[in-house]
Design an enzyme around this catalytic site. Structure first.
Site, PDB file in Angstrom:
ATOM      1  N   SER A 125     -51.598  18.265   7.657  1.00 54.79           N
ATOM      2  CA  SER A 125     -50.504  17.989   8.581  1.00 54.79           C
ATOM      3  C   SER A 125     -50.844  18.441  10.000  1.00 54.79           C
ATOM      4  O   SER A 125     -51.512  19.463  10.197  1.00 54.79           O
ATOM      5  CB  SER A 125     -49.266  18.747   8.097  1.00 54.79           C
ATOM      6  OG  SER A 125     -48.309  18.838   9.109  1.00 54.79           O
ATOM      7  N   TYR A 148     -44.989  26.272   5.973  1.00 57.03           N
ATOM      8  CA  TYR A 148     -45.484  24.964   5.530  1.00 57.03           C
ATOM      9  C   TYR A 148     -46.828  24.666   6.198  1.00 57.03           C
ATOM     10  O   TYR A 148     -47.816  24.311   5.537  1.00 57.03           O
ATOM     11  CB  TYR A 148     -44.453  23.880   5.877  1.00 57.03           C
ATOM     12  CG  TYR A 148     -44.998  22.485   5.833  1.00 57.03           C
ATOM     13  CD1 TYR A 148     -45.085  21.784   4.629  1.00 57.03           C
ATOM     14  CD2 TYR A 148     -45.445  21.841   6.996  1.00 57.03           C
ATOM     15  CE1 TYR A 148     -45.600  20.494   4.589  1.00 57.03           C
ATOM     16  CE2 TYR A 148     -45.955  20.561   6.963  1.00 57.03           C
ATOM     17  CZ  TYR A 148     -46.033  19.893   5.758  1.00 57.03           C
ATOM     18  OH  TYR A 148     -46.553  18.618   5.729  1.00 57.03           O
ATOM     19  N   LYS A 184     -35.918  10.946   1.894  1.00 53.39           N
ATOM     20  CA  LYS A 184     -36.192  12.292   2.409  1.00 53.39           C
ATOM     21  C   LYS A 184     -34.969  12.864   3.130  1.00 53.39           C
ATOM     22  O   LYS A 184     -34.980  14.024   3.543  1.00 53.39           O
ATOM     23  CB  LYS A 184     -37.395  12.267   3.365  1.00 53.39           C
ATOM     24  CG  LYS A 184     -38.695  11.924   2.663  1.00 53.39           C
ATOM     25  CD  LYS A 184     -39.881  11.963   3.607  1.00 53.39           C
ATOM     26  CE  LYS A 184     -40.205  13.397   3.991  1.00 53.39           C
ATOM     27  NZ  LYS A 184     -41.442  13.480   4.772  1.00 53.39           N
TER      28      LYS A 184
HETATM   29  N1  LIG Z   1     -44.162  12.352   6.311  1.00 55.07           N
HETATM   30  C1  LIG Z   1     -44.794  12.995   7.280  1.00 55.07           C
HETATM   31  O1  LIG Z   1     -44.508  12.777   8.484  1.00 55.07           O
HETATM   32  C2  LIG Z   1     -45.881  13.980   6.973  1.00 55.07           C
HETATM   33  C3  LIG Z   1     -46.538  14.608   8.040  1.00 55.07           C
HETATM   34  C4  LIG Z   1     -47.554  15.526   7.759  1.00 55.07           C
HETATM   35  C5  LIG Z   1     -47.921  15.775   6.457  1.00 55.07           C
HETATM   36  N2  LIG Z   1     -47.263  15.174   5.426  1.00 55.07           N
HETATM   37  C6  LIG Z   1     -47.703  15.480   4.057  1.00 55.07           C
HETATM   38  O2  LIG Z   1     -47.936  14.275   3.382  1.00 55.07           O
HETATM   39  C7  LIG Z   1     -47.622  14.401   1.999  1.00 55.07           C
HETATM   40  C8  LIG Z   1     -46.605  13.363   1.607  1.00 55.07           C
HETATM   41  O3  LIG Z   1     -45.468  13.531   2.435  1.00 55.07           O
HETATM   42  P1  LIG Z   1     -44.152  12.673   2.253  1.00 55.07           P
HETATM   43  O4  LIG Z   1     -43.573  12.493   3.594  1.00 55.07           O
HETATM   44  O5  LIG Z   1     -44.444  11.517   1.401  1.00 55.07           O
HETATM   45  O6  LIG Z   1     -43.239  13.742   1.493  1.00 55.07           O
HETATM   46  P2  LIG Z   1     -42.317  13.588   0.195  1.00 55.07           P
HETATM   47  O7  LIG Z   1     -41.577  14.855   0.083  1.00 55.07           O
HETATM   48  O8  LIG Z   1     -41.560  12.302   0.285  1.00 55.07           O
HETATM   49  O9  LIG Z   1     -43.367  13.465  -0.989  1.00 55.07           O
HETATM   50  C9  LIG Z   1     -43.863  14.566  -1.693  1.00 55.07           C
HETATM   51  C10 LIG Z   1     -43.691  14.291  -3.171  1.00 55.07           C
HETATM   52  O10 LIG Z   1     -44.224  15.397  -3.899  1.00 55.07           O
HETATM   53  C11 LIG Z   1     -43.375  15.642  -5.001  1.00 55.07           C
HETATM   54  N3  LIG Z   1     -43.548  17.038  -5.415  1.00 55.07           N
HETATM   55  C12 LIG Z   1     -43.150  18.148  -4.754  1.00 55.07           C
HETATM   56  N4  LIG Z   1     -43.487  19.241  -5.427  1.00 55.07           N
HETATM   57  C13 LIG Z   1     -44.118  18.837  -6.561  1.00 55.07           C
HETATM   58  C14 LIG Z   1     -44.699  19.504  -7.666  1.00 55.07           C
HETATM   59  N5  LIG Z   1     -44.700  20.832  -7.748  1.00 55.07           N
HETATM   60  N6  LIG Z   1     -45.259  18.765  -8.653  1.00 55.07           N
HETATM   61  C15 LIG Z   1     -45.271  17.405  -8.578  1.00 55.07           C
HETATM   62  N7  LIG Z   1     -44.730  16.718  -7.549  1.00 55.07           N
HETATM   63  C16 LIG Z   1     -44.166  17.428  -6.556  1.00 55.07           C
HETATM   64  C17 LIG Z   1     -41.977  15.342  -4.498  1.00 55.07           C
HETATM   65  O11 LIG Z   1     -41.074  15.046  -5.556  1.00 55.07           O
HETATM   66  C18 LIG Z   1     -42.221  14.155  -3.593  1.00 55.07           C
HETATM   67  O12 LIG Z   1     -42.048  12.940  -4.287  1.00 55.07           O
HETATM   68  C19 LIG Z   1     -47.123  15.832   1.821  1.00 55.07           C
HETATM   69  O13 LIG Z   1     -48.211  16.618   1.397  1.00 55.07           O
HETATM   70  C20 LIG Z   1     -46.697  16.220   3.217  1.00 55.07           C
HETATM   71  O14 LIG Z   1     -46.760  17.618   3.408  1.00 55.07           O
HETATM   72  C21 LIG Z   1     -46.265  14.280   5.659  1.00 55.07           C
END
Ligand SMILES: NC(=O)c1ccc[n+]([C@@H]2O[C@H](COP(=O)([O-])OP(=O)(O)OC[C@H]3O[C@@H](n4cnc5c(N)ncnc54)[C@H](O)[C@@H]3O)[C@@H](O)[C@H]2O)c1
Length: 319
Positions: A125, A148, A184
């Site tokens: 991130s 985070y 989300k």
């Molecule tokens: N969306 C953004 O702007 C953004 C920016 C930077 C980084 N990220 C990273 O990208 C990745 C995806 O982000 P996203 O926006 O799709 O988030 P999201 O929260 O929609 O997706 C994360 C998924 O992981 C699942 N999860 C959480 N804990 C878990 C566990 N212990 N076991 C199994 N599943 C689990 C959740 O149910 C969820 O479906 C994440 O690692 C996030 O930190 C996202």
């Protein structure tokens, strides 16, 4: 290819799965949402079945920290792992839980990728940069402002220890927006949130100083392409942004233009101001074959029909 996607019922994971499913065999692992919330009121797990209505592969509901889930992943024998599962809420502050889920699980996945000779592409991130000077480059001035972001930086550090044993690529996503983010809720992009405020005939609510708070907003289709580029990249960590910084005020202005409104803004205090990033912008590196295709205006245009559909079909019945 046999592809494992952790967090595949979330925003980015589900879009990756839907994009890849026609030509590949896919296993999604996700814990899915339950009733548990953090102290900030947001749900702990955000995976939602509606993100996968068109998914034709295999779905296993499990916690990435559980032995049983690891066994299922191992038995699947993936050639590629896209690791998206995480506590993705930048405003949660339970250090024990966030580091446990985001960091500890990662070591198991690295070991699995070594054992199976599978490529591991994982989500990091842009939050790791904190207030590092823009445009931000990997290796320059990272200083996480919340737990985070710290968990992501620790994941990257861990990965570097195994570069000689496996293909390990970390992608520092900047602010991602697009189809799949609706569930989300409060942690979805401000593009979606402002748009739905406008569609509800309400003045968009901006944090004070929003004409001076810059973010690099990157469209989901570009993020998918970055994940594909990572399959052929050298082990390492790369930025995934648009390369351009825009203010939150500009986002609201573009949306007003697209939606044909002219509301004045409601200015509210920023409750996160002490742990907030004020200027993020990706420096796009030559050594990574990823070129973003969508400017903010183009991404919003591409997303608009889905934004409207969500407003009509989902926002009232949001569960
Ligand atoms: N969306 C953004 O702007 C953004 C920016 C930077 C980084 N990220 C990273 O990208 C990745 C995806 O982000 P996203 O926006 O799709 O988030 P999201 O929260 O929609 O997706 C994360 C998924 O992981 C699942 N999860 C959480 N804990 C878990 C566990 N212990 N076991 C199994 N599943 C689990 C959740 O149910 C969820 O479906 C994440 O690692 C996030 O930190 C996202």
């Amino acid at each position: 290819m046999r592809i494992l996607i952790t967090g595949g019922a979330g925003f980015i994971g589900s879009q990756l799965a839907l994009f890849l499913q026609d030509k590949n065999e896919i296993l999604i692992i996700d814990k899915m949402r339950g009733k548990e919330s953090f102290e900030n009121g947001n749900l702990q797990c955000l995976g939602h079945f509606k993100n996968l209505l068109e998914f034709k592969g295999e779905l296993f509901i499990g916690d990435i920290l559980d032995e049983k889930t690891l066994r299922i992943m191992r038995e699947f024998k993936p050639e590629v792992i896209f690791h998206q599962a995480a506590i993705s809420d930048t405003t949660a502050n339970n250090q024990n839980q966030i580091l446990n889920v985001n960091l500890n699980s990662f070591k198991d996945l690295i070991k699995l990728s070594i054992e199976l000779n599978a490529k591991l592409i994982y989500a990091s991130s842009a939050s790791v940069y904190g207030d590092a000077k823009s445009p931000q480059s990997v290796g320059f001035g990272e200083k996480p402002k919340n737990v985070y972001a710290f968990s992501k930086l620790m994941m990257e550090n861990l990965a570097t220890k195994f570069y000689d044993k496996a293909h390990l690529v970390g992608l520092r996503y900047f602010n991602v927006y697009g189809k799949g983010e609706f569930f989300k809720g409060k942690t979805s992009s401000m593009i979606l949130q402002f748009a739905h405020q406008i569609l509800s005939a309400k003045a968009p609510r901006l944090f004070e100083g929003s004409d001076k708070i810059y973010r690099d907003f990157v469209y989901i289709k570009d993020v998918i392409n970055a994940n594909l580029a990572a399959l052929n990249a050298k082990s390492g960590v790369y930025n995934v942004g648009s390369g351009v910084a825009r203010t939150f005020k500009e986002v609201a202005d573009i949306l007003q233009k697209e939606l044909g409104t002219n509301y004045s803004y409601e200015i509210i205090p920023n409750p996160y101001k002490n742990a907030y990033q004020y200027h993020t912008q990706a420096k796009l590196e030559q050594n990574f074959a990823y070129t973003p295709q969508f400017s903010l205006e183009e991404g919003i245009k591409d997303y608009l029909s889905e934004i409207k559909r969500l407003f009509e079909e989902e926002s009232k019945a949001h569960v």
